[in-house]
Design a protein around this motif. Structure first.
Motif, PDB file in Angstrom:
ATOM      1  N   GLN A 188       0.824  -1.207   0.000  1.00  0.00           N
ATOM      2  CA  GLN A 188       0.000   0.000   0.000  1.00  0.00           C
ATOM      3  C   GLN A 188       0.860   1.260   0.000  1.00  0.00           C
ATOM      4  OE1 GLN A 188      -0.423  -2.594   2.086  1.00  0.00           O
ATOM      5  NE2 GLN A 188      -2.606  -3.090   2.379  1.00  0.00           N
ATOM      6  N   GLU A 189       1.902   1.275   0.844  1.00  0.00           N
ATOM      7  CA  GLU A 189       2.803   2.436   0.875  1.00  0.00           C
ATOM      8  C   GLU A 189       3.483   2.626  -0.482  1.00  0.00           C
ATOM      9  OE1 GLU A 189       5.667   2.362   3.973  1.00  0.00           O
ATOM     10  OE2 GLU A 189       4.181   2.331   5.600  1.00  0.00           O
ATOM     11  N   HIS A 190       3.903   1.539  -1.063  1.00  0.00           N
ATOM     12  CA  HIS A 190       4.597   1.604  -2.350  1.00  0.00           C
ATOM     13  C   HIS A 190       3.671   2.163  -3.428  1.00  0.00           C
ATOM     14  CE1 HIS A 190       7.896  -0.580  -4.897  1.00  0.00           C
ATOM     15  NE2 HIS A 190       7.631   0.629  -5.361  1.00  0.00           N
ATOM     16  N   LEU A 191       2.458   1.642  -3.471  1.00  0.00           N
ATOM     17  CA  LEU A 191       1.507   2.081  -4.493  1.00  0.00           C
ATOM     18  C   LEU A 191       1.045   3.520  -4.249  1.00  0.00           C
ATOM     19  CD1 LEU A 191       0.294   0.927  -7.025  1.00  0.00           C
ATOM     20  CD2 LEU A 191      -1.605   0.035  -5.691  1.00  0.00           C
ATOM     21  N   ASP A 192       0.900   3.896  -2.985  1.00  0.00           N
ATOM     22  CA  ASP A 192       0.519   5.282  -2.667  1.00  0.00           C
ATOM     23  C   ASP A 192       1.586   6.261  -3.142  1.00  0.00           C
ATOM     24  OD1 ASP A 192      -1.816   4.413  -1.521  1.00  0.00           O
ATOM     25  OD2 ASP A 192      -1.124   4.591   0.551  1.00  0.00           O
ATOM     26  N   PHE A 210      -4.449  -6.164  -6.300  1.00  0.00           N
ATOM     27  CA  PHE A 210      -4.019  -6.529  -4.949  1.00  0.00           C
ATOM     28  C   PHE A 210      -5.216  -6.785  -4.047  1.00  0.00           C
ATOM     29  CE2 PHE A 210       0.174  -4.983  -6.120  1.00  0.00           C
ATOM     30  CZ  PHE A 210       1.023  -5.740  -5.318  1.00  0.00           C
ATOM     31  N   GLU A 211      -6.213  -5.938  -4.132  1.00  0.00           N
ATOM     32  CA  GLU A 211      -7.361  -6.047  -3.231  1.00  0.00           C
ATOM     33  C   GLU A 211      -8.229  -7.249  -3.562  1.00  0.00           C
ATOM     34  OE1 GLU A 211      -9.131  -2.249  -3.765  1.00  0.00           O
ATOM     35  OE2 GLU A 211      -7.745  -1.212  -2.406  1.00  0.00           O
ATOM     36  N   VAL A 212      -8.494  -7.485  -4.846  1.00  0.00           N
ATOM     37  CA  VAL A 212      -9.363  -8.589  -5.238  1.00  0.00           C
ATOM     38  C   VAL A 212      -8.714  -9.929  -4.921  1.00  0.00           C
ATOM     39  CG1 VAL A 212     -10.370  -9.769  -7.228  1.00  0.00           C
ATOM     40  CG2 VAL A 212     -10.620  -7.295  -6.990  1.00  0.00           C
ATOM     41  N   LEU A 213      -7.407 -10.045  -5.137  1.00  0.00           N
ATOM     42  CA  LEU A 213      -6.714 -11.308  -4.899  1.00  0.00           C
ATOM     43  C   LEU A 213      -6.314 -11.505  -3.442  1.00  0.00           C
ATOM     44  CD1 LEU A 213      -4.488 -11.530  -8.103  1.00  0.00           C
ATOM     45  CD2 LEU A 213      -6.620 -12.723  -7.608  1.00  0.00           C
ATOM     46  N   GLY A 252      11.673  -3.012   1.238  1.00  0.00           N
ATOM     47  CA  GLY A 252      10.342  -3.185   0.675  1.00  0.00           C
ATOM     48  C   GLY A 252       9.872  -4.603   0.865  1.00  0.00           C
ATOM     49  N   ASP A 253       8.733  -4.915   0.282  1.00  0.00           N
ATOM     50  CA  ASP A 253       8.233  -6.280   0.343  1.00  0.00           C
ATOM     51  C   ASP A 253       9.185  -7.185  -0.436  1.00  0.00           C
ATOM     52  OD1 ASP A 253       6.608  -8.705  -0.469  1.00  0.00           O
ATOM     53  OD2 ASP A 253       5.142  -7.654   0.779  1.00  0.00           O
ATOM     54  N   PRO A 254       9.610  -8.306   0.153  1.00  0.00           N
ATOM     55  CA  PRO A 254      10.587  -9.174  -0.539  1.00  0.00           C
ATOM     56  C   PRO A 254      10.073  -9.705  -1.872  1.00  0.00           C
ATOM     57  CG  PRO A 254       9.671 -10.260   1.410  1.00  0.00           C
ATOM     58  CD  PRO A 254       9.262  -8.829   1.488  1.00  0.00           C
ATOM     59  N   LEU A 258       4.149  -8.612 -10.269  1.00  0.00           N
ATOM     60  CA  LEU A 258       4.656  -8.292 -11.602  1.00  0.00           C
ATOM     61  C   LEU A 258       4.059  -6.967 -12.069  1.00  0.00           C
ATOM     62  CD1 LEU A 258       6.212  -8.958 -14.171  1.00  0.00           C
ATOM     63  CD2 LEU A 258       4.261 -10.340 -14.921  1.00  0.00           C
ATOM     64  N   ALA A 259       2.774  -6.772 -11.806  1.00  0.00           N
ATOM     65  CA  ALA A 259       2.130  -5.517 -12.190  1.00  0.00           C
ATOM     66  C   ALA A 259       2.737  -4.340 -11.447  1.00  0.00           C
ATOM     67  CB  ALA A 259       0.630  -5.606 -11.916  1.00  0.00           C
ATOM     68  N   LEU A 260       3.002  -4.497 -10.150  1.00  0.00           N
ATOM     69  CA  LEU A 260       3.569  -3.401  -9.360  1.00  0.00           C
ATOM     70  C   LEU A 260       4.982  -3.067  -9.807  1.00  0.00           C
ATOM     71  CD1 LEU A 260       3.350  -1.439  -6.965  1.00  0.00           C
ATOM     72  CD2 LEU A 260       4.208  -3.274  -5.489  1.00  0.00           C
TER      73      LEU A 260
END
Length: 563
Positions: free
Chosen positions: A375-379, A403-406, A445-447, A503-505
């Motif tokens: 969330q922080e990364h996308l924000d 991210f939210e749907v999955l 970040g997230d690994p 992959l999308a992020l």
């Protein structure tokens, strides 16, 4: 395709209200639409067949030569009027999505290259099929210092120069083939960037053309006299790298001198790449049990690092490290590592060791860029995109929804290297690990962001529409699963969740950073101060970032996301 549903897209038990959805296609030839009712519990193979059959029934002309469509998603046309001829629909097991295979317009001829400058970025985002130059993305797949600098470099065992040693890297700045240069110029022109771009955005060419010498700021502090008059230049890329031999009796036989010319990393625009980032990252890596190069001390006992003038608008960081002796060349490293198992498992094992150790509180990781969750990364990416005009808002919304749907599970943040390939790993004759190098792109970040970047670069080669999956080695899904099992044990992939959001992020991050730089350069008001949030432009090679952006567009479209 098989009838098995990829776990990434296994739907929940449907309620009557959500038992079906509708897919809509709009045909560019006459503007008519075609709708197809889709049952949520259909397998992907079933959905593929239904899409094809429905297309044939509703539009017999679809299979005819010259048929073209606009792809509509969420009420938006994907791309800017792309003319596509549909070949077939195909299930991509790794993404859990249906991909429409299409044929594009014929390549632009050299005579038409002048007209290409007026095209928009979306219209020129796909590379034409011709010989692929050696680029930074290819550095992990066989190109090495020894192959571009001769046997002298291959015997050094340094490993420092693998990512930077490609002499053809300057092609991304316009010195490559005409088609590549025309495409890059056209994309930049769509942002208002005239050619050639400012020097601050042409670091590959600046490094390649700079005289092969060390800065006096470094030479004056060496603890021992050098043995040769001129150092051996090992790097021609985003940074300068030199090997220097010292006279006998000194603190080290050989020294590797590194000068950071580019400052744009893969996490945050405002966190410039340089010595401070690498030093902090290496300290955290050593705490995780990974060996890293040892910084040399100067004649006063202080770390041999600082800033120097290389003819740029701002000073460049430099540092001198002890050479890691006993390492085999990058060409011989695969054979040495293979004695203990597959190379990819060795690399994933290094990643797991790094990611398992908590990075500590924020004050312990500065000046590294840091995102504690997706969330922080996308924000951050959304805020950066908005400051640049918000053109990527639809793509950002799509990635957030993914991210939210999955329902992506949480993992604690970790130190991410973000540049994993064999050129950045030194091993001995028996495959024993001697050092992990080049930490300047590292961040917290997230690994899974670190993992997916490795997987994408491991499984794909080429830029833009020339991007292709490699034939050899494990698949994307197999690498994702193997990491999960190495870290969490049997069934460990469940802790990672689906692969596609990451992959999308990762692709979105490249696009947002690249478009932000292009937009700022195009505005004509750029600053070298990282504190100037609206105008700061780090030193970079803008041509290579355009190529990376084109490749990211390819992957996002492969996933069915707006790009």
């Amino acid at each position: 395709p098989t009838e098995a549903v990829p776990i990434d897209v296994q739907p929940p038990e449907p309620t009557p209200a959500e038992a079906s959805v509708r897919l809509k296609f709009r045909f560019a030839s006459d503007g008519q639409t075609m709708e197809l009712e889709v049952q949520r519990m259909w397998t992907m193979a079933k959905l593929t067949n239904e899409v094809l059959n429905h297309c044939k029934q509703c539009r017999a002309s679809l299979s005819a030569s010259g048929a073209s469509i606009d792809l509509v998603h969420g009420g938006r046309v994907l791309g800017r009027k792309p003319e596509l001829t549909v070949s077939e629909a195909k299930l991509d097991e790794s993404l859990g999505a249906i991909v429409l295979l299409v044929e594009r317009k014929p390549p632009v001829s050299t005579a038409d290259s002048a007209n290409a400058k007026s095209r928009t970025a979306k219209e020129t985002s796909c590379r034409q099929p011709n010989a692929s130059p050696v680029t930074r993305e290819d550095s992990g797949s066989g190109s090495s210092a020894e192959e571009s600098s001769g046997d002298a470099a291959s015997n050094s065992g340094s490993g420092f120069s693998a990512e930077d040693s490609n002499d053809s890297s300057g092609s991304s700045s316009g010195s490559g083939d005409n088609d590549d240069g025309a495409e890059i110029e056209a994309v930049l022109a769509s942002f208002g960037v005239s050619w050639p771009p400012p020097l601050v955005c042409c670091m590959n060419k600046a490094v390649e053309n700079y005289p092969k010498n060390l800065p006096r700021e470094l030479l004056s502090r060496l603890p021992w006299a050098p043995q040769q008059k001129k150092p051996k230049k090992l790097s021609d890329g985003w940074h300068e790298g030199y090997e220097l031999s010292l006279k006998p009796g000194g603190p080290a036989k050989r020294v590797f001198c590194r000068i950071w010319r580019s400052q744009l990393g893969y996490f945050k625009l405002e966190c410039p790449v340089g010595y401070a980032v690498e030093a902090r990252a290496m300290a955290l890596a050593r705490a995780a049990g990974l060996p890293t190069p040892e910084l040399l001390m100067d004649r006063d006992g202080l770390p041999l690092a600082g800033t120097c003038n290389r003819g740029d608008a701002t000073p460049a960081d430099f540092a001198a490290y002890r050479f890691i002796e006993g390492a085999v060349s990058e060409r011989k490293a695969p054979r040495a590592i293979s004695r203990t198992g597959p190379i990819w498992r060795f690399e994933l094992g290094l990643m797991v060791r790094l990611h398992e150790r908590p990075p500590g509180p924020h004050e312990a990781t500065r000046p590294l860029a840091r995102f504690d969750n997706w969330q922080e990364h996308l924000d951050y990416l959304e805020a950066l995109s908005i400051r640049g005009g918000g053109q990527l808002a639809p793509t950002i919304a799509d990635v957030r929804m993914l991210f939210e749907v999955l329902n992506v599970p949480d993992l604690p943040p970790a130190l991410c290297h973000l540049d994993w390939h064999l050129g950045n790993v030194l091993v001995g004759q028996n495959g024993d690990l001697l050092g992990v190098l080049d930490w300047e792109f590292a961040g917290i970040g997230d690994p899974r962001f670190d993992l997916i970047r490795y997987i994408r670069r491991h499984r794909f080669t080429g830029d833009g529409d020339r991007c292709r999956q490699r034939d050899e080695g494990p698949s994307e899904k197999e690498l994702w699963t193997a990491y999960g099992e190495l870290r969490f044990g049997s069934g460990g992939a469940e802790h990672l969740g689906p692969m596609s959001p990451w992959l999308a992020l990762e692709c979105l991050a490249v696009m947002v950073l690249a478009t932000a730089v292009c937009a700022r350069v195009g505005s004509g008001t750029i600053s070298s101060d990282p504190g100037d949030a609206g105008h700061y432009v780090p030193r970079c090679d803008i041509g290579e970032w355009v190529e990376d952006m084109q490749t990211s567009i390819y992957h996002l479209r492969r996933m069915g996301l707006a790009a």
